[in-house]
Design a protein around this motif. Structure first.
Motif: not given
Length: 416
Positions: A128-135, A167-176, A178-188
């Motif tokens: 679902k995270a990847l779909e939000k970025l157009g996948v 992590e998967n969201a970050l991997l796609a977002a860094v090359v997407a 525009g701006i991506t905002e990941i809410r409820g992200a893990a904080m480990e």
């Protein structure tokens, strides 16, 4: 099949250097795919999950070398976007290559990931995270097909903080774009280290360590050399072992701030802990006290240490309680602990443990990675010899648990 033999009731003394973090290095290895150049990672542990990820990267076209803890990955030429099913089934973390490959080539194909059998662990959040970025994602005959003509920034909201999905969201977002905002992200801490690594490659990331991470996509990356932090789960395992075996031990190479919840519980159970700049000292010379522990996302008590602490509770002076809120299959270790004389009552996601002064050694089998380590912890506080089979699970996350515990004076060795 190899076994690990543990002789118990021997006080531990000494110091040990903690290996690099498994959960930090694997997403960094995946991120190397995004860069058409060379990535160097330092302090990489020689564990099976790292070797499995190296095999996957080499299959898709990367050139990997691991020497003296230094891993070099050249991802200049990616020739394949289908992940090898036999390796994917061996490791849960393989799923994070979905975001990396889509980010690099625009498409990726993979089967469902494997790993330890500790619960359902669905990958819905990842997809679902990847779909939000157009996948666009399609499933056919047990295979996932992910495609994107162009990745575009967007808002991703996780109902529960998933490390892998973040992590998967970050991997796609860094090359997407525009701006991506990941809410409820893990904080480990591993997420924080991963974001720092991405920045070292040239990514633009803000908010790591909080539940809201903002990413501005970039077009390209540059070569980098990054030091992998010490493994807090390995450190926590050895702290539980030191508590079970009594004595005094010093752990080096792991930030104590990454173990705040663990340190708190160890103190509650009677341990005396002294924090150092990059490590800590545990002294334990009294009866172990019972505890009430609830696992949860960081900064709560880590689910990966639930099993080792379950073993510790078995020899505490009183009744302890453990509540598991992440993975429903984590209590499989309890069945093996009962063979050693443990008194554990389970109900749904909770367990009540009636402690006793010592378990007894016998033949047990590692049900999973952390459960295997937990049985070694139990063996250190048991009368006689404990034999742990299923060592392949332990090797997925511990470089050489026998070597490390021997450095602390434990009588533990591997027998083939």
């Amino acid at each position: 099949m190899s076994e690990i033999h543990v002789r118990g009731l021997r006080a531990l003394q000494g110091e040990v250097l903690i290996q690099g973090s498994k959960n930090a290095v694997l997403p960094m290895m995946a991120a190397a795919v995004l860069h058409k150049g060379t990535t160097v990672l330092v302090n990489v542990p020689r564990i099976q999950d790292v070797f499995c990820m190296m095999g996957i990267l080499e299959y898709i076209g990367c050139v990997c070398t691991l020497d003296q803890g230094i891993l070099t990955i050249n991802a200049q030429h990616i020739k394949e976007n289908r992940l090898p099913s036999e390796r994917v089934k061996r490791m849960r973390s393989s799923i994070i290559l979905l975001g990396a490959l889509v980010g690099r080539t625009g498409e990726a194909y993979t089967g469902y990931p494997g790993g330890c059998s500790i619960g359902k662990r669905p990958i819905d959040f990842h997809l679902k995270a990847l779909e939000k970025l157009g996948v666009s994602i399609r499933e056919e005959d047990g295979c996932l097909e992910a495609k994107a003509d162009e990745l575009k920034g967007g808002i991703i909201e996780f109902p529960f903080p998933s490390v892998g999905a973040t992590e998967n969201a970050l991997l796609a977002a860094v090359v997407a774009d525009g701006i991506t905002e990941i809410r409820g992200a893990a904080m480990e801490p591993e997420i924080q280290s991963f974001c720092s690594f991405l920045e070292s490659m040239g990514a633009k990331v803000k908010g790591q360590g909080t539940s809201c991470i903002k990413v501005e996509g970039v077009k390209s990356f540059h070569d980098t050399c990054f030091f992998v932090p010490g493994d807090r789960i390995v450190a926590g395992t050895y702290l539980a072992a030191a508590m079970a075996g009594k004595g005094q031990v010093r752990l080096k190479g792991v930030p104590a701030c990454h173990l705040s919840a663990v340190i708190r519980e160890l103190k509650n159970m009677g341990g005396d802990l002294e924090e150092e700049e990059n490590g800590l000292i545990l002294t334990m010379d009294r009866q172990i006290l019972p505890a009430d522990i609830v696992t949860g996302p960081y900064p709560d008590f880590p689910t990966d240490l639930q099993s080792p602490f379950l073993s510790l509770m078995c020899v505490a002076d009183g009744i302890s309680n453990m509540e598991e809120t992440i993975f429903e299959g984590r209590f499989e270790t309890a069945q093996e602990l009962r063979k050693m004389g443990a008194v554990i009552e389970e109900k749904e996601n909770k367990a009540a443990i009636k402690g006793k002064r010592a378990l007894w050694g016998c033949h047990v089998a590692a049900p999973d990675l952390r459960g295997g380590a937990a049985l070694i912890v139990a063996g250190l506080s048991a009368e006689g010899t404990t034999i742990v089979s299923g060592c392949r699970h332990i090797e997925r996350g511990y470089e050489d648990i026998c070597r490390d515990l021997q450095m602390l004076g434990a009588e533990v060795y591997r027998k083939v």
